[in-house]
Structures are given as structure tokens and as C-alpha cells.
Motif scaffolding. Structure first.
Motif, PDB file in Angstrom:
ATOM      1  N   SER A 124     -22.823 -14.488  11.104  1.00 48.54           N
ATOM      2  CA  SER A 124     -21.834 -13.756  11.888  1.00 48.54           C
ATOM      3  C   SER A 124     -22.519 -12.629  12.649  1.00 48.54           C
ATOM      4  O   SER A 124     -23.468 -12.027  12.153  1.00 48.54           O
ATOM      5  CB  SER A 124     -20.755 -13.164  10.988  1.00 48.54           C
ATOM      6  OG  SER A 124     -20.032 -14.174  10.321  1.00 48.54           O
ATOM      7  N   CYS A 125     -22.004 -12.354  13.825  1.00 50.61           N
ATOM      8  CA  CYS A 125     -22.467 -11.236  14.655  1.00 50.61           C
ATOM      9  C   CYS A 125     -21.210 -10.473  15.049  1.00 50.61           C
ATOM     10  O   CYS A 125     -20.367 -11.010  15.779  1.00 50.61           O
ATOM     11  CB  CYS A 125     -23.194 -11.762  15.875  1.00 50.61           C
ATOM     12  SG  CYS A 125     -23.654 -10.491  17.092  1.00 50.61           S
ATOM     13  N   ALA A 126     -21.083  -9.246  14.565  1.00 56.12           N
ATOM     14  CA  ALA A 126     -19.851  -8.484  14.767  1.00 56.12           C
ATOM     15  C   ALA A 126     -20.124  -7.167  15.467  1.00 56.12           C
ATOM     16  O   ALA A 126     -21.232  -6.624  15.403  1.00 56.12           O
ATOM     17  CB  ALA A 126     -19.176  -8.231  13.427  1.00 56.12           C
ATOM     18  N   PHE A 142     -17.128  -5.624  23.532  1.00 53.85           N
ATOM     19  CA  PHE A 142     -17.778  -6.835  22.989  1.00 53.85           C
ATOM     20  C   PHE A 142     -17.228  -8.094  23.651  1.00 53.85           C
ATOM     21  O   PHE A 142     -17.957  -9.037  23.920  1.00 53.85           O
ATOM     22  CB  PHE A 142     -17.564  -6.879  21.480  1.00 53.85           C
ATOM     23  CG  PHE A 142     -18.165  -8.075  20.794  1.00 53.85           C
ATOM     24  CD1 PHE A 142     -17.395  -9.182  20.481  1.00 53.85           C
ATOM     25  CD2 PHE A 142     -19.509  -8.075  20.431  1.00 53.85           C
ATOM     26  CE1 PHE A 142     -17.942 -10.281  19.842  1.00 53.85           C
ATOM     27  CE2 PHE A 142     -20.072  -9.167  19.783  1.00 53.85           C
ATOM     28  CZ  PHE A 142     -19.280 -10.267  19.487  1.00 53.85           C
ATOM     29  N   THR A 143     -15.935  -8.090  23.929  1.00 50.82           N
ATOM     30  CA  THR A 143     -15.315  -9.290  24.499  1.00 50.82           C
ATOM     31  C   THR A 143     -15.743  -9.554  25.935  1.00 50.82           C
ATOM     32  O   THR A 143     -15.482 -10.640  26.461  1.00 50.82           O
ATOM     33  CB  THR A 143     -13.782  -9.177  24.435  1.00 50.82           C
ATOM     34  OG1 THR A 143     -13.372  -7.997  25.145  1.00 50.82           O
ATOM     35  CG2 THR A 143     -13.310  -9.079  22.999  1.00 50.82           C
ATOM     36  N   ASN A 144     -16.412  -8.604  26.581  1.00 40.72           N
ATOM     37  CA  ASN A 144     -16.921  -8.800  27.940  1.00 40.72           C
ATOM     38  C   ASN A 144     -18.368  -9.289  27.956  1.00 40.72           C
ATOM     39  O   ASN A 144     -18.959  -9.425  29.025  1.00 40.72           O
ATOM     40  CB  ASN A 144     -16.872  -7.475  28.723  1.00 40.72           C
ATOM     41  CG  ASN A 144     -15.468  -6.954  28.863  1.00 40.72           C
ATOM     42  OD1 ASN A 144     -14.508  -7.704  28.815  1.00 40.72           O
ATOM     43  ND2 ASN A 144     -15.344  -5.639  29.012  1.00 40.72           N
ATOM     44  N   HIS A 145     -18.917  -9.515  26.776  1.00 39.38           N
ATOM     45  CA  HIS A 145     -20.332  -9.844  26.670  1.00 39.38           C
ATOM     46  C   HIS A 145     -20.574 -11.281  26.259  1.00 39.38           C
ATOM     47  O   HIS A 145     -19.910 -11.790  25.338  1.00 39.38           O
ATOM     48  CB  HIS A 145     -21.014  -8.941  25.645  1.00 39.38           C
ATOM     49  CG  HIS A 145     -21.211  -7.534  26.103  1.00 39.38           C
ATOM     50  ND1 HIS A 145     -20.165  -6.659  26.288  1.00 39.38           N
ATOM     51  CD2 HIS A 145     -22.349  -6.849  26.433  1.00 39.38           C
ATOM     52  CE1 HIS A 145     -20.637  -5.501  26.704  1.00 39.38           C
ATOM     53  NE2 HIS A 145     -21.965  -5.584  26.801  1.00 39.38           N
ATOM     54  N   SER A 201     -19.790 -20.195  18.141  1.00 37.63           N
ATOM     55  CA  SER A 201     -18.383 -20.014  18.496  1.00 37.63           C
ATOM     56  C   SER A 201     -18.070 -18.522  18.443  1.00 37.63           C
ATOM     57  O   SER A 201     -18.865 -17.731  17.947  1.00 37.63           O
ATOM     58  CB  SER A 201     -17.472 -20.784  17.537  1.00 37.63           C
ATOM     59  OG  SER A 201     -17.621 -20.304  16.205  1.00 37.63           O
ATOM     60  N   ARG A 202     -16.905 -18.170  18.971  1.00 42.51           N
ATOM     61  CA  ARG A 202     -16.531 -16.759  18.920  1.00 42.51           C
ATOM     62  C   ARG A 202     -15.035 -16.611  18.722  1.00 42.51           C
ATOM     63  O   ARG A 202     -14.251 -17.479  19.132  1.00 42.51           O
ATOM     64  CB  ARG A 202     -16.981 -16.024  20.177  1.00 42.51           C
ATOM     65  CG  ARG A 202     -16.286 -16.353  21.462  1.00 42.51           C
ATOM     66  CD  ARG A 202     -16.978 -15.681  22.656  1.00 42.51           C
ATOM     67  NE  ARG A 202     -17.000 -14.228  22.542  1.00 42.51           N
ATOM     68  CZ  ARG A 202     -17.858 -13.437  23.189  1.00 42.51           C
ATOM     69  NH1 ARG A 202     -18.777 -13.980  23.975  1.00 42.51           N
ATOM     70  NH2 ARG A 202     -17.801 -12.124  23.035  1.00 42.51           N
ATOM     71  N   THR A 223     -16.149 -11.105  16.861  1.00 45.61           N
ATOM     72  CA  THR A 223     -17.201 -11.751  16.075  1.00 45.61           C
ATOM     73  C   THR A 223     -17.635 -13.063  16.725  1.00 45.61           C
ATOM     74  O   THR A 223     -16.795 -13.813  17.229  1.00 45.61           O
ATOM     75  CB  THR A 223     -16.707 -12.026  14.643  1.00 45.61           C
ATOM     76  OG1 THR A 223     -16.287 -10.790  14.042  1.00 45.61           O
ATOM     77  CG2 THR A 223     -17.823 -12.626  13.791  1.00 45.61           C
ATOM     78  N   VAL A 224     -18.926 -13.294  16.685  1.00 42.47           N
ATOM     79  CA  VAL A 224     -19.513 -14.572  17.091  1.00 42.47           C
ATOM     80  C   VAL A 224     -20.151 -15.194  15.858  1.00 42.47           C
ATOM     81  O   VAL A 224     -20.760 -14.481  15.043  1.00 42.47           O
ATOM     82  CB  VAL A 224     -20.553 -14.375  18.205  1.00 42.47           C
ATOM     83  CG1 VAL A 224     -21.389 -15.627  18.410  1.00 42.47           C
ATOM     84  CG2 VAL A 224     -19.853 -13.994  19.513  1.00 42.47           C
TER      85      VAL A 224
END
Length: 125
Positions: A21-23, A29-32, A71-72, A78-79
Motif C-alpha cells: 500500500s502507498c498512502a 494525492f488524488t491529482n497525482h 490499483s487505487r 491509497t494506491v
């Protein structure tokens, strides 16, 4: 720049699975676009997978295609990197990285501006 935190690494036997996980706590974050890189012991960092900011586009290194899935969940900031059929050669420190509205085709580490601290994945034979 966004702050990223990886988790989910560990020791697993060959053929097993892990989910990384990458949080981030930052709303941007949602723009990246988010990518995963890995660095095996004594080797250079290499591209693993990337996902666009919307989740609509993904890209994988040939070495993991068909075994790993990125996935995200933007609602959770989180990705994920689902890794299956793991091999000893997947052993590495795994890093996630971010780029604002970045391209999933960017496979150079220099193309990603924000990095997490890494999580260790060890696959035993």
C-alpha cells in the motif's frame, strides 16, 4: 510534493502473494499519478508499475506483467500493488512515487518528484 507512506512488505515464499500500500494524508494525492519502483540489493532502482491520477491508465514492467496489479482507491488516498506468483528475483526494497497528473509511461525515477521511504519485500526460494 506529497508525502507518501508505503506498507505491506515482508517475507514470503516463492509462489506467494503480498499486497503493498502507498498512502497519503494530503488531498492533492488524488491529482497525482503514482508509480512503484524497486531496488534489489546492489542494483539500481527500476520501474515496476504506474497508475494515472484517475486510475484509468496503467503501465507495467515486462518482468511483472501478468503477476502484479496496480490499483487505487482515491476515497482512501491509497494506491495498491498486488503481487502474486512472487519469485526470488522480486526481492527488493519497493518505493512508491508521485507526479502531479503524471504519465504512466514515465519509467525513469527522475520523472517522479515525491517518494516514500520504502518497504522491504523478501521472497525465499
Amino acid at each position: 510534493q506529497v508525502q507518501l507512506v508505503e506498507s505491506g512488505g515482508g517475507l514470503v515464499q516463492a509462489g506467494g502473494s503480498l499486497r503493498l500500500s502507498c498512502a497519503s494524508s494530503e488531498r492533492t494525492f488524488t491529482n497525482h499519478a503514482i508509480s512503484w519502483f524497486r531496488q534489489p540489493p546492489g542494483k539500481e532502482r527500476e520501474f515496476v508499475a504506474a497508475i494515472s491520477w484517475s486510475g484509468g491508465s496503467t503501465n507495467y514492467a515486462d518482468s511483472v506483467k501478468g503477476r502484479f496489479t496496480i490499483s487505487r482507491n482515491n476515497a482512501k488516498n491509497t494506491v495498491y500493488l498486488q503481487m502474486t506468483s512472487l519469485k526470488p528475483e522480486d526481492t527488493a526494497t519497493y518505493y512508491c512515487a508521485a507526479s502531479p497528473y503524471g504519465a504512466t509511461t514515465e519509467t525513469r525515477s527522475s520523472g517522479w518528484g515525491s517518494w516514500g521511504q520504502g518497504t522491504q519485500v523478501t521472497v525465499s526460494s
